[in-house]
Design a protein around this motif. Structure first.
Motif, mmCIF file in Angstrom:
data_model
loop_
_atom_site.group_PDB
_atom_site.id
_atom_site.type_symbol
_atom_site.label_atom_id
_atom_site.label_comp_id
_atom_site.label_asym_id
_atom_site.label_seq_id
_atom_site.Cartn_x
_atom_site.Cartn_y
_atom_site.Cartn_z
ATOM 1 N N LYS A 107 0.836 -1.203 0.000
ATOM 2 C CA LYS A 107 0.000 0.000 0.000
ATOM 3 C C LYS A 107 0.872 1.254 0.000
ATOM 4 O O LYS A 107 0.468 2.298 -0.511
ATOM 5 C CB LYS A 107 -0.944 -0.020 1.197
ATOM 6 C CG LYS A 107 -2.034 -1.093 1.083
ATOM 7 C CD LYS A 107 -3.020 -1.023 2.231
ATOM 8 C CE LYS A 107 -3.957 -2.214 2.289
ATOM 9 N NZ LYS A 107 -4.916 -2.300 1.184
ATOM 10 N N LYS A 148 -3.488 1.421 8.116
ATOM 11 C CA LYS A 148 -3.358 0.278 7.198
ATOM 12 C C LYS A 148 -1.999 -0.389 7.352
ATOM 13 O O LYS A 148 -0.971 0.298 7.426
ATOM 14 C CB LYS A 148 -3.498 0.742 5.741
ATOM 15 C CG LYS A 148 -4.861 1.324 5.416
ATOM 16 C CD LYS A 148 -5.025 1.614 3.931
ATOM 17 C CE LYS A 148 -6.410 2.188 3.671
ATOM 18 N NZ LYS A 148 -6.657 2.465 2.256
ATOM 19 N N VAL A 158 -6.875 -3.222 7.231
ATOM 20 C CA VAL A 158 -7.340 -1.829 7.185
ATOM 21 C C VAL A 158 -8.236 -1.583 8.386
ATOM 22 O O VAL A 158 -9.204 -2.308 8.605
ATOM 23 C CB VAL A 158 -8.133 -1.570 5.885
ATOM 24 C CG1 VAL A 158 -8.739 -0.166 5.892
ATOM 25 C CG2 VAL A 158 -7.244 -1.764 4.667
ATOM 26 N N VAL A 160 -10.499 1.316 10.161
ATOM 27 C CA VAL A 160 -11.104 2.648 10.052
ATOM 28 C C VAL A 160 -11.348 3.160 11.469
ATOM 29 O O VAL A 160 -12.007 2.498 12.272
ATOM 30 C CB VAL A 160 -12.424 2.574 9.249
ATOM 31 C CG1 VAL A 160 -13.073 3.950 9.144
ATOM 32 C CG2 VAL A 160 -12.163 2.009 7.848
ATOM 33 N N GLU A 190 -3.941 7.271 6.980
ATOM 34 C CA GLU A 190 -4.578 7.984 5.879
ATOM 35 C C GLU A 190 -5.699 8.866 6.367
ATOM 36 O O GLU A 190 -6.387 8.540 7.341
ATOM 37 C CB GLU A 190 -5.207 6.978 4.907
ATOM 38 C CG GLU A 190 -4.247 6.360 3.953
ATOM 39 C CD GLU A 190 -4.965 5.434 2.984
ATOM 40 O OE1 GLU A 190 -4.318 4.457 2.585
ATOM 41 O OE2 GLU A 190 -6.144 5.661 2.652
ATOM 42 N N LEU A 193 -11.771 9.235 4.135
ATOM 43 C CA LEU A 193 -12.615 9.824 3.099
ATOM 44 C C LEU A 193 -14.065 9.417 3.314
ATOM 45 O O LEU A 193 -14.337 8.356 3.897
ATOM 46 C CB LEU A 193 -12.152 9.347 1.718
ATOM 47 C CG LEU A 193 -10.701 9.676 1.353
ATOM 48 C CD1 LEU A 193 -10.318 9.017 0.038
ATOM 49 C CD2 LEU A 193 -10.499 11.184 1.261
ATOM 50 N N GLU A 197 -18.671 4.035 -2.064
ATOM 51 C CA GLU A 197 -17.546 3.306 -2.653
ATOM 52 C C GLU A 197 -17.989 2.582 -3.915
ATOM 53 O O GLU A 197 -19.076 2.006 -3.946
ATOM 54 C CB GLU A 197 -17.058 2.249 -1.664
ATOM 55 C CG GLU A 197 -16.113 2.801 -0.632
ATOM 56 C CD GLU A 197 -15.640 1.711 0.306
ATOM 57 O OE1 GLU A 197 -15.956 1.816 1.496
ATOM 58 O OE2 GLU A 197 -14.975 0.771 -0.150
ATOM 59 N N LYS A 219 -18.639 -4.680 1.601
ATOM 60 C CA LYS A 219 -17.557 -5.262 2.413
ATOM 61 C C LYS A 219 -17.945 -5.569 3.853
ATOM 62 O O LYS A 219 -17.531 -6.600 4.383
ATOM 63 C CB LYS A 219 -16.336 -4.350 2.372
ATOM 64 C CG LYS A 219 -15.607 -4.484 1.056
ATOM 65 C CD LYS A 219 -14.192 -3.983 1.142
ATOM 66 C CE LYS A 219 -13.514 -4.234 -0.190
ATOM 67 N NZ LYS A 219 -12.196 -3.687 -0.273
ATOM 68 N N ASN A 229 -15.245 -5.902 8.572
ATOM 69 C CA ASN A 229 -14.968 -5.992 7.139
ATOM 70 C C ASN A 229 -14.770 -7.435 6.713
ATOM 71 O O ASN A 229 -14.226 -8.241 7.460
ATOM 72 C CB ASN A 229 -13.701 -5.204 6.819
ATOM 73 C CG ASN A 229 -13.987 -4.039 5.902
ATOM 74 O OD1 ASN A 229 -15.009 -3.998 5.221
ATOM 75 N ND2 ASN A 229 -13.080 -3.090 5.883
ATOM 76 N N MET A 278 -13.503 5.985 -3.731
ATOM 77 C CA MET A 278 -14.490 6.660 -2.897
ATOM 78 C C MET A 278 -14.977 7.852 -3.717
ATOM 79 O O MET A 278 -14.163 8.661 -4.190
ATOM 80 C CB MET A 278 -13.845 7.135 -1.591
ATOM 81 C CG MET A 278 -14.828 7.685 -0.599
ATOM 82 S SD MET A 278 -15.802 6.371 0.171
ATOM 83 C CE MET A 278 -14.832 6.039 1.638
ATOM 84 N N LEU A 287 -9.017 4.619 -3.141
ATOM 85 C CA LEU A 287 -8.785 4.045 -1.810
ATOM 86 C C LEU A 287 -7.663 3.036 -1.876
ATOM 87 O O LEU A 287 -6.832 2.932 -0.983
ATOM 88 C CB LEU A 287 -10.042 3.321 -1.312
ATOM 89 C CG LEU A 287 -11.251 4.161 -0.940
ATOM 90 C CD1 LEU A 287 -12.413 3.250 -0.588
ATOM 91 C CD2 LEU A 287 -10.924 5.078 0.228
ATOM 92 N N GLU A 288 -7.690 2.245 -2.935
ATOM 93 C CA GLU A 288 -6.675 1.210 -3.091
ATOM 94 C C GLU A 288 -6.723 0.709 -4.521
ATOM 95 O O GLU A 288 -7.702 0.909 -5.230
ATOM 96 C CB GLU A 288 -6.971 0.023 -2.158
ATOM 97 C CG GLU A 288 -8.288 -0.648 -2.499
ATOM 98 C CD GLU A 288 -8.455 -2.051 -1.953
ATOM 99 O OE1 GLU A 288 -7.503 -2.608 -1.403
ATOM 100 O OE2 GLU A 288 -9.551 -2.596 -2.119
HETATM 101 P P1 AMP Z 1 -8.869 -1.105 1.198
HETATM 102 O O1 AMP Z 1 -8.477 -2.550 1.344
HETATM 103 O O2 AMP Z 1 -7.726 -0.139 1.230
HETATM 104 O O3 AMP Z 1 -9.876 -0.857 0.105
HETATM 105 O O4 AMP Z 1 -9.734 -0.797 2.506
HETATM 106 C C1 AMP Z 1 -10.824 -1.604 2.868
HETATM 107 C C2 AMP Z 1 -11.991 -0.724 3.191
HETATM 108 O O5 AMP Z 1 -11.635 0.230 4.183
HETATM 109 C C3 AMP Z 1 -12.464 0.109 2.006
HETATM 110 O O6 AMP Z 1 -13.357 -0.607 1.205
HETATM 111 C C4 AMP Z 1 -13.111 1.279 2.708
HETATM 112 O O7 AMP Z 1 -14.416 0.930 3.147
HETATM 113 C C5 AMP Z 1 -12.248 1.465 3.927
HETATM 114 N N1 AMP Z 1 -11.217 2.491 3.676
HETATM 115 C C6 AMP Z 1 -9.961 2.311 3.220
HETATM 116 N N2 AMP Z 1 -9.307 3.461 3.102
HETATM 117 C C7 AMP Z 1 -10.157 4.433 3.507
HETATM 118 C C8 AMP Z 1 -10.074 5.855 3.610
HETATM 119 N N3 AMP Z 1 -8.962 6.523 3.321
HETATM 120 N N4 AMP Z 1 -11.175 6.510 4.058
HETATM 121 C C9 AMP Z 1 -12.303 5.848 4.386
HETATM 122 N N5 AMP Z 1 -12.443 4.508 4.306
HETATM 123 C C10 AMP Z 1 -11.397 3.797 3.868
#
Ligand code: AMP
Ligand code: GLY
Length: 442
Positions: A107, A148, A158, A160, A190, A193, A197, A219, A229, A278, A287-288
């Motif tokens: 990441k 993360k 991850v 939140v 991070e 946000l 999504e 998720k 999640n 997002m 986000l990723e």
């Molecule tokens: P990721 O594996 O990075 O997509 O993160 C898993 C989940 O965490 C995402 O689907 C989002 O719901 C949440 N998430 C990740 N990064 C953020 C962010 N910067 N702001 C808000 N929610 C986030």
């Protein structure tokens, strides 16, 4: 042509099902596959007992069997360099190289690429130790943040956080307790946000990009996006929140510059580029990135694809995606409801016999994709957390949803459950009511 699909989830069942429909596919092997790929009738699909992580045996199998194209489903073998190993043996493979798969494997790498490329994403800081991260948090006001782990953590690394205390606790889990193992050797903090999504997947050979219709995943484990999640409890496609103008914007501001910057970094990207976005008030932000088809997004996306998937994946592997014909889509929406084992995403019991699969398969417009299943003594049993992806296509989202849940209700095993609100986000007005309000089946 002989095709090999690597992996054993719902995504891989859907890939095998779609690839095997190609008139050019003589046989599709799935390594190691699941009960769904083992029992698929009417299509030339066959399981091979080699785990997705056994690079040497997969390469040997592909060589010995003159496999024309290997399609790698999950991220772990991509990050471990399976595509590099296949190509080094003179074999053709669909998926990014190890260097390009870093986009998902780290990441920190991903966020730094986004920053250098001026590609919209949340603000972030990276840390090598828990102490540095703790100092950073203590020097700032308490605020919502996302913590993360850098590396692959099966979608779980991850956290939140709503406040500084929660963030400090997350630092302890990632860097102190090493809850995600070596994936937590570096960590990110991070900006959190807000917005809806969406997943936008694109197929690219590093030169051309074909964005696929947007999909939405679910998720969190429970209805109303509550609970822990998961890998994804359901998905639907297309996501009406993404209109053509937004899709073009995502292509221009996000996908194209990402592919361009990967090339500049001498890590040309070939395969599926999956942007987890997002939709913020300031526009779409990354986000990723994932470097493969999403699971379960792949299931409803492929259910709508009318074109020959083998042609497209082969053209991508050969670097001639510009010559591939336009993708044809069924205009109807598709909905996938994931049925899971009791306890998932925590620990769960395995080995319960699953009944009702034949009745479910008879529901019109439904395809039951298997994920964590195995065939034992003629029975299909659960062996994973996410067990089935019950997918339906219909004239409207409510119609597709109703068909999917009708099939879900026919299927039983001890502890089976699912979310009841998959695709509700797509339906603003005529909401379908699932009469049976249980979340548990069987
Ligand atoms: P990721 O594996 O990075 O997509 O993160 C898993 C989940 O965490 C995402 O689907 C989002 O719901 C949440 N998430 C990740 N990064 C953020 C962010 N910067 N702001 C808000 N929610 C986030
Ligand atoms: N559905 C989320 C993923 O495939 O990572």
């Amino acid at each position: 042509m002989k095709v090999l699909v690597v992996g054993n989830g719902g995504r891989e069942h859907a890939l095998c099902w779609k690839l095997a429909q190609s008139p050019r596919a003589d046989i599709v092997f799935c390594a190691p596959g699941n009960a769904g790929t083992a029992t698929e009738t009417g299509l030339p699909i066959q399981n091979v007992d080699i785990p997705a992580t056994d690079t040497a045996r997969l390469v040997a199998f592909a060589k010995d069997n003159e496999i024309g194209l290997t399609v790698v489903g999950p991220e772990a073998p991509l990050v471990a360099g399976l595509v590099d190993a296949l190509e080094a043996a003179g074999l053709r493979a669909f998926g990014p190289s190890r260097a390009a798969a870093e986009l998902e494997g780290s990441k920190v790498f991903c966020k730094e690429l986004l920053r250098h490329g001026d590609i919209p994403t949340g603000d972030f800081h990276t840390f090598r130790t828990g102490e540095e991260a703790t100092t950073f948090l203590n020097e700032r006001e308490s605020q919502p943040l996302v913590l993360k782990a850098d590396g692959l953590a099966a979608g779980k690394g991850v956290i939140v956080c709503g406040s500084r205390d929660e963030a400090l606790d997350a630092v302890q889990r990632i860097a102190g307790d090493k809850e995600f193992g070596a994936a937590g050797n570096r960590l990110l903090i991070e900006e959190r946000l807000h917005g809806q999504e969406v997943s936008i997947l694109a197929i690219t050979d590093g030169k051309s990009i074909i964005a696929l219709p947007a999909a939405q995943d679910h998720k969190p484990a429970y209805d109303g996006d509550q609970g822990p999640n998961t890998g994804g409890m359901g998905a639907y496609c297309p996501a009406p929140i993404v209109d053509d103008a937004l899709l073009r914007r995502v292509e221009e501001e996000i996908l194209v510059p990402t592919v361009h910057h990967m090339k500049r970094k001498r890590r040309p990207f070939r395969g599926v580029l999956y942007a987890g976005l997002m939709l913020t008030k300031q526009g779409p932000k990354v986000l990723e990135y994932n470097v493969r088809f999403g699971d379960p997004e792949c299931q409803p996306v492929l259910m709508r694809l009318k074109s020959d998937l083998l042609d497209v994946l082969e053209a991508t592997a050969d670097g001639r995606l510009d010559e591939a014909p336009r993708l044809e889509w069924d205009p109807r929406p598709a909905v996938c409801v994931v049925m899971a084992s009791e306890g998932y995403p925590g620990s769960y019991e395995k080995g319960h016999v699953i009944s009702g699969l034949d009745q479910a398969a008879n529901v019109p417009n439904v395809k039951v994709f298997h994920a964590g299943t195995a065939s034992i003594d003629g029975d299909v049993v659960n062996v994973g957390g996410r067990v089935l992806g019950v997918t339906a296509i219909g004239d409207t989202v409510p119609a597709a949803k109703l068909s999917a849940y009708t099939a879900v209700k026919a299927i039983r095993w001890r502890g089976a459950w699912c979310r009841k609100d998959i695709a509700d986000k797509a339906v603003s007005v005529d909401k379908v009511v699932v009469k049976d309000e249980r979340t548990r089946f069987g």
